[in-house]
Design an enzyme around this catalytic site. Sequence first.
Site, mmCIF file in Angstrom:
data_model
loop_
_atom_site.group_PDB
_atom_site.id
_atom_site.type_symbol
_atom_site.label_atom_id
_atom_site.label_comp_id
_atom_site.label_asym_id
_atom_site.label_seq_id
_atom_site.Cartn_x
_atom_site.Cartn_y
_atom_site.Cartn_z
ATOM 1 N N SER A 32 0.819 -1.219 0.000
ATOM 2 C CA SER A 32 0.000 0.000 0.000
ATOM 3 C C SER A 32 0.853 1.270 0.000
ATOM 4 C CB SER A 32 -0.911 0.030 1.224
ATOM 5 O OG SER A 32 -1.671 -1.144 1.305
HETATM 6 N N1 SAH Z 1 -0.488 -5.311 3.851
HETATM 7 C C1 SAH Z 1 0.288 -5.630 2.663
HETATM 8 C C2 SAH Z 1 -0.381 -5.247 1.370
HETATM 9 C C3 SAH Z 1 -1.711 -5.869 1.186
HETATM 10 S S1 SAH Z 1 -2.137 -6.302 -0.470
HETATM 11 C C4 SAH Z 1 1.672 -5.009 2.729
HETATM 12 O O1 SAH Z 1 1.965 -4.252 3.660
HETATM 13 O O2 SAH Z 1 2.475 -5.298 1.833
HETATM 14 C C5 SAH Z 1 -3.462 -7.387 -0.005
HETATM 15 C C6 SAH Z 1 -3.003 -8.761 0.370
HETATM 16 O O3 SAH Z 1 -4.139 -9.466 0.846
HETATM 17 C C7 SAH Z 1 -2.473 -9.559 -0.802
HETATM 18 O O4 SAH Z 1 -1.207 -10.077 -0.516
HETATM 19 C C8 SAH Z 1 -3.504 -10.682 -0.965
HETATM 20 O O5 SAH Z 1 -2.957 -11.896 -1.424
HETATM 21 C C9 SAH Z 1 -4.032 -10.812 0.436
HETATM 22 N N2 SAH Z 1 -5.358 -11.439 0.570
HETATM 23 C C10 SAH Z 1 -6.427 -11.336 -0.254
HETATM 24 N N3 SAH Z 1 -7.468 -12.062 0.225
HETATM 25 C C11 SAH Z 1 -7.043 -12.603 1.395
HETATM 26 C C12 SAH Z 1 -7.649 -13.447 2.360
HETATM 27 N N4 SAH Z 1 -8.904 -13.897 2.231
HETATM 28 N N5 SAH Z 1 -6.926 -13.814 3.442
HETATM 29 C C13 SAH Z 1 -5.638 -13.399 3.595
HETATM 30 N N6 SAH Z 1 -5.002 -12.609 2.705
HETATM 31 C C14 SAH Z 1 -5.690 -12.210 1.623
#
Ligand code: SAH
Length: 252
Positions: A103
């Site tokens: 993000s």
């Molecule tokens: N917080 C992260 C960025 C988030 S991007 C950072 O600091 O880099 C969103 C992430 O959520 C992605 O890696 C995606 O694979 C994950 N995601 C999506 N659906 C999810 C779920 N149901 N459970 C866990 N992770 C999930």
Amino acid sequence: MPTSRSSRSLLLLSTIVLLVGSNPPSPPCGESESVFDSRSQEKAFERLRLEMVRTQIQERDIADVTVLRAMQRVQRHEFVPPDLVPEAYEDRPLPIGYGQTISQPYIVALMTELLALKKHHKVLEIGTGSGYQAAVLAEIVDSVFTIEIVQALAGSAEQRLKRLGYDGINVRWADGYDGWQEHAPFDAVIVTAAAEHIPPPLLRQLKEGGRMVIPVGHPFFVQNLILVEKRAGKITTRTIAPVRFVPLTRQR
Ligand code: SAH
């Protein structure tokens, strides 16, 4: 002003390229060239980080000193793919592979500030991604639990966080929709992927008096960042800002 800000960061970026690319002056006695090189690189990254916090975060009214300090400390360039390191401190999200993103720094700071964290808090993050947000949380609280649905990302984030010394972070490969029952309840929950609704298991695992931040809305459009609070068993919600996140997916 946006133009002066971006020209300033261009200037800083070119500084870093110069520092990395040019011959540094002789290292102090007893140190190898490579130690000296990596120290001057770290100094250059630190300058970029302080600039990022000042211009992208403080100027947008994030004032919680614990959040500002955490953002000043976490080495964001360690959380992006090697070819994007020169862009690590820019004012935007960056791709981290598997169609996912790290993000924008301001959004990380805003979501963290909304959680109103205290050192003794236990925090659950859904969507580990690169591990950057988890590291920011771990600079503030003692224990962080983070769940990632993409196995390769969960594995690489866990290794990265260990290498950087974040021992208080527990990474799990799973569907975060169901939360992490064994470690519930949590003082705070942060969801970093867009959900169409607030997952009921996450609400149940939120402590009395706890806070959750979650982007809610259509996965491929703009969503609303929602602050959820649980008080006397009642749930209240407040819309904070329009945001764009990758979708919260489900494990089949
Ligand atoms: N917080 C992260 C960025 C988030 S991007 C950072 O600091 O880099 C969103 C992430 O959520 C992605 O890696 C995606 O694979 C994950 N995601 C999506 N659906 C999810 C779920 N149901 N459970 C866990 N992770 C999930």
